[in-house]
Design an enzyme around this catalytic site. Sequence first.
Site, short mmCIF file in Angstrom:
data_model
loop_
_atom_site.label_atom_id
_atom_site.label_comp_id
_atom_site.label_asym_id
_atom_site.label_seq_id
_atom_site.Cartn_x
_atom_site.Cartn_y
_atom_site.Cartn_z
N SER A 98 -11.64 -55.42 0.09
CA SER A 98 -12.40 -55.67 -1.17
C SER A 98 -11.13 -56.49 -2.24
O SER A 98 -10.63 -57.58 -1.63
CB SER A 98 -12.62 -54.42 -2.01
OG SER A 98 -13.43 -54.79 -3.18
N ASP A 128 -23.80 -57.51 -0.27
CA ASP A 128 -22.88 -56.78 -1.35
C ASP A 128 -23.04 -57.55 -2.66
O ASP A 128 -23.03 -58.77 -2.75
CB ASP A 128 -21.24 -57.28 -0.58
CG ASP A 128 -20.29 -56.70 -1.36
OD1 ASP A 128 -20.40 -56.14 -2.30
OD2 ASP A 128 -19.11 -56.64 -0.55
N HIS A 181 -21.47 -53.43 -0.07
CA HIS A 181 -20.15 -53.38 -0.21
C HIS A 181 -19.38 -52.24 0.57
O HIS A 181 -18.38 -52.13 1.08
CB HIS A 181 -19.49 -53.07 -1.64
CG HIS A 181 -18.26 -53.40 -1.96
ND1 HIS A 181 -17.49 -54.72 -1.92
CD2 HIS A 181 -17.24 -52.83 -2.45
CE1 HIS A 181 -16.47 -54.68 -2.15
NE2 HIS A 181 -16.12 -53.57 -2.53
#
Length: 725
Positions: free
Chosen positions: A575, A661, A696
């Site tokens: 991330s 995501d 995600h």
Amino acid sequence: MALDSGSAISVDSAVVAPIAKRVPKERVHHGDVFVDEYEWLREKTDPEVIAYLEAENAYTDAQTAKLGPLREKIFEEIKSRIQETDLSLPTRMGEFWYYSRTFEGKQHGVHCRCPIAGPDDWTPPKLEASATMPGEVVLLDSNELAEGHDYFALGAFSISHAGDMLAYSEDTSGDERYVLRFKNLTTGELLPDEITGVTQGATWSLDGSYIFYSTYDDAWRSDTVWRHKLGTPMSADVQVLHEPDAHYSVGVTATNSEKYLLLYVESKITTENWILEADNPEGEFRLVMPRREGVEYSVDHAVVGGEDKLLILHNDVVDGVKAENFVLAEAPLHDPTNQTILIPHRDDVRLNGLESFSDKLAVSYRRDAMQRAAVWPLTETGYGELHEIDFGLELFDSGFGANPEWEQPMLRVGVTSYITPMKIFDYVPDTDELLLRKEQVVLGDYNPGDYVQHRDWAVAADGTRVPISVVMRKDAEGGSGGEGAAPKPLLLYGYGSYEAPMDPYFSVGRLSLLDRGMVYAVAHVRGGGEMGRRWYEEGKKLEKKNTFTDFVACARHLVDSGVTAPDRMLAEGGSAGGLLMGAVANLAPELFAGILTNVPFVDPLTSILDESLPLTVTEWDEWGNPLADKEVYEYMKSYAPYENVEAKDYPAILAITGLNDTRVLYVEPAKWVAKLRATKTGDAQLLLKTEMSAGHGGVSGRYEKWKEAAFELAWLLDAVDLAGA
């Protein structure tokens, strides 16, 4: 070789890398023209885009096929260390003990409860993993809910105050938009009420007739809080709060006493709270303190000396000085600005959290880069002596667990470290006892004494000392460096954003690295929260590059001290930590043999420039606003991984993303890999893996997560020639 279709092709029975077509598109800001040749990959519904991603997946499968036996072996190692049929430690709430079970062969948890023995029953029952308790009832079986879905995540799991109703939410696509449902726990009946497109949480009114929840706007920002009356359609729900400013998100919760409901409005740097009696759900929320740019605060309710008080944790100015590490203040319930400071500001202590109970406060704070827990008794006249709980560990992470009861003689608290499986205690403030209630089971021959962990320090370019946590097997030959010691393979992990600390935690999967001789290290770089608010401030906006140079300094220190060598060292981050990985790949590719990154934020400037993208505007407090500020634009462009790819040798790279995501769109790693493949020199492996039904958080289901972990661990081991170990 260019492939307009984006498909991998077979040459002499070998799958070769797909080369994405180039479609030049100009992006113009502040007089700067950037030609983006891979922006076409953003069209998620375009069959050509899907074909390209599937071709990359096919190439990744072919390149890693040889690791199949190792992946299977690691998967079995992970599986063999975990007690598959297990249960969580029961938590008392009302007249029941609540817990969840897992069963061998089942992907998801089963949520249960059983009755308490009596009002003085505070000792959790000793449950058998394979046997049911007298009076045990299954409240929710996530395996049944997940049936027929490629992806499943449980969001809210909220019990009404009376214990007769359950509100739960589920996500079956990975986009974090949940469906909220209700179950009558007395009859087992599923109510017809169904609320779609909600965020994860849900909060009950005191009488259980209303539920409060929040929804997203088109940019995936939680912008509205609603009130739903059970038995009515979603169309009749009442809007309680709407926040039009795109910098802010909203949510709803309750005080620990359950006496008050709280609405909160927050950006990355500013908060605002509203309060309402929980037994008056149709009433009007009252503003606690109006928002002021740069002032963050949280609120809880306490009864001190027989009077209702507000306890406010904030970072406002106190005595002319900004309390950047926060203070704790007390105020009358109806006069929040009339504050008395209970815990003053300290430069070396970052106050993080507070929970109130009828006769004590639970205080969480950070000192010396470690999260700590303390209990503060409430007396008839005020406050007793604050007492920090001592766990007797050098490196650790601690925190309070589930403590839902307002009146309880003990507090649930947990502690873990890199080599200590999670231990959960009931802490008795009156006697300072830690009663061990549950310890994470690690099957096999795991012995914490076979491993060592320690803290090291690197020196950044500006002289700042940066902490590094290091863990390895005790018998790792040369693992700690020193004259004549052989450099060891090492995985260096980093994040460094949003003030998120990378605290010590135990990982079953990590053992598969350590037991093969790899050292694991964490670079606690600026931008994270390990060393207080200033540590975070020095790694964001126009100081963001400190995050990257700190990580490079940690890597060089580990090489210079003899722990590892560039051809033995790997890097990992996901991330926002994927931004770190992309930046480091450009800054110091010669330091690493390989880089693993999950859902990497590697095209930050394109994303932060686009106000229509999910979460963009709320991110300006973290990165700056390149739309309005030329200096921010130029600074971000100077470090953005995608825009700074060069014709030079890069280490081996594995990038993993999820098609659904909503936080870091799949297109960022897709574009990055496409550009790297067309630009870089050398023959180091470059792989992109897209989970076609995940978001995600990656794949869902514990067995699928273990398989994904095995895939990553096998790749890491192979990158430093440990695949045969």
